[in-house]
Design a protein around this motif. Structure first.
Motif, mmCIF file in Angstrom:
data_model
loop_
_atom_site.group_PDB
_atom_site.id
_atom_site.type_symbol
_atom_site.label_atom_id
_atom_site.label_comp_id
_atom_site.label_asym_id
_atom_site.label_seq_id
_atom_site.Cartn_x
_atom_site.Cartn_y
_atom_site.Cartn_z
ATOM 1 N N CYS A 151 76.629 47.279 49.098
ATOM 2 C CA CYS A 151 77.614 47.016 50.360
ATOM 3 C C CYS A 151 79.163 47.570 49.750
ATOM 4 O O CYS A 151 79.322 47.457 48.809
ATOM 5 C CB CYS A 151 77.583 45.680 50.638
ATOM 6 S SG CYS A 151 78.795 45.216 52.302
ATOM 7 N N THR A 197 82.400 43.351 50.988
ATOM 8 C CA THR A 197 81.702 42.308 49.944
ATOM 9 C C THR A 197 82.667 41.027 49.444
ATOM 10 O O THR A 197 82.273 40.085 49.587
ATOM 11 C CB THR A 197 81.365 43.109 48.455
ATOM 12 O OG1 THR A 197 82.525 43.961 48.374
ATOM 13 C CG2 THR A 197 80.176 43.696 49.011
ATOM 14 N N ALA A 249 75.415 40.157 52.196
ATOM 15 C CA ALA A 249 75.965 41.394 51.285
ATOM 16 C C ALA A 249 74.968 41.940 50.261
ATOM 17 O O ALA A 249 74.413 41.164 49.549
ATOM 18 C CB ALA A 249 77.065 40.859 50.480
ATOM 19 N N GLY A 301 75.836 44.044 56.361
ATOM 20 C CA GLY A 301 76.087 43.856 55.045
ATOM 21 C C GLY A 301 75.085 44.933 54.056
ATOM 22 O O GLY A 301 75.491 44.901 52.953
#
Length: 328
Positions: free
Chosen positions: A132, A137, A128, A175
């Motif tokens: 993101c 997330t 992440a 991500g």
């Protein structure tokens, strides 16, 4: 014996309609995927899994997305509710996080396997980034590649211990997406060195997984013209640089990130090098179009599919209680 078709299909409700059973029997998909609309009670879910396998005359894989938290098809009060995994990790002391994840995902796997579901589309191995999109997330295992890789392996091992195979996702890394690929196509502007060092790394560390799911995203550093699911160049990176030689399935072909008809999407993904196409909505007309475009498994795709079947862990001797358990 004929090989199964290179497709995984959903269905419309908690039991196959006569038309769906006839279609599944004729189309002979490799497997099935379930959603909340298909799930009511443990007994109903067990019967549904048996009915789907009966329709194709074999022990077909049955997939689900049961990450826990906001992505969960089995819900309370019948099944255990969990917090989003990112929140669960944050609330756990650092030294206890791997053990927590093992306990969490073995419990999830035991609930699934008790009802006949043998493949879970988890873990999420996307690293992440700070920007993101929030669709991802809360589902992320961390913001650095080493942590995500370690947590991902712990989850895979725990689910296997509960009788369920893992599908790592969303390869080669989702991500950095700043839009939701369910609605539109993310464009990842990172250079190839950054992608190799961060985004690809958890998948490389888990390249021995039996199954993986593509992310619908653009990676201009590799292919400026086609999204990952449709890109031979990106699939080549998955196979060579990342080193994943397992069964590669698409994310849902019906997502808004993709363009073209259902048949065109299926054909492009398979031509690019995906082994299987995934269609989740249960829309009969679209499934028929996908079945027309997707051939029966052959060559390396069939070998990988057979290997994934052979790698399915056996169902544990002990199954969990179907009474509600509080989230930890």
């Amino acid at each position: 014996m004929n090989a199964a078709r290179a497709a995984i299909f959903g269905l419309s409700g908690p039991t196959p309609t006569p038309m769906e059973r006839d279609f599944f029997r004729a189309a002979d998909p490799w497997g099935f995927i379930l959603f909340g609309r298909n799930v009511e009670t443990p007994g109903q879910l067990s019967a549904l899994c048996a009915s789907l396998r009966d329709a194709v005359g074999r022990d077909a894989p049955i997939l689900i997305d049961q990450e826990g938290g906001r992505v969960a098809r089995l819900r309370g009060p019948v099944w255990r509710e969990w917090p989003d995994v990112a929140d669960h990790i944050a609330a756990t002391p650092p030294g206890a996080r791997d053990a927590m994840l093992r306990d969490r995902y073995r419990a999830i796997a035991l609930e699934l396997s008790a009802c006949g579901v043998d493949v879970n589309c988890a873990p999420v191995l996307d690293v992440a980034a700070p920007d993101c999109h929030p669709f991802l997330t809360p589902r992320a295992l961390g913001s650095d590649a080493e942590t995500v890789a370690r947590h991902g392996r712990a989850i895979r091992e725990a689910m296997a211990g509960g009788g369920v195979s893992a599908v790592v996702k969303h390869i080669p890394g989702h991500g950095r997406a700043r839009v939701d690929s369910h609605r539109e196509l993310p464009v990842i502007e990172a250079d190839i060195e950054t992608l190799r060092a961060v985004d690809f790394a958890p998948f490389r560390a888990n390249a021995d997984a039996a199954m993986a799911m593509t992310g619908h995203l653009m990676l201009p550093a590799i292919d400026p013209d086609a999204c990952a699911t449709f890109s031979p160049a990106v699939i080549e990176v998955i196979r060579t640089e990342i080193g994943f030689d397992g069964l590669l399935m698409t994310d849902d072909l019906a997502m808004g990130a993709l363009s073209g008809t259902a048949a065109e999407r299926a054909a492009r993904a398979l031509k690019a090098g995906c082994d299987l196409v995934l269609h989740c909505t249960g829309d009969r007309a679209e499934m028929e179009a996908v079945a027309e475009a997707a051939p029966r498994l052959a060559g390396r795709a069939r070998d990988r599919a057979d290997a994934a079947l052979a790698a399915r862990p056996g169902r544990p001797e002990t199954a969990p209680s179907m009474e509600r358990a509080d989230a930890r």
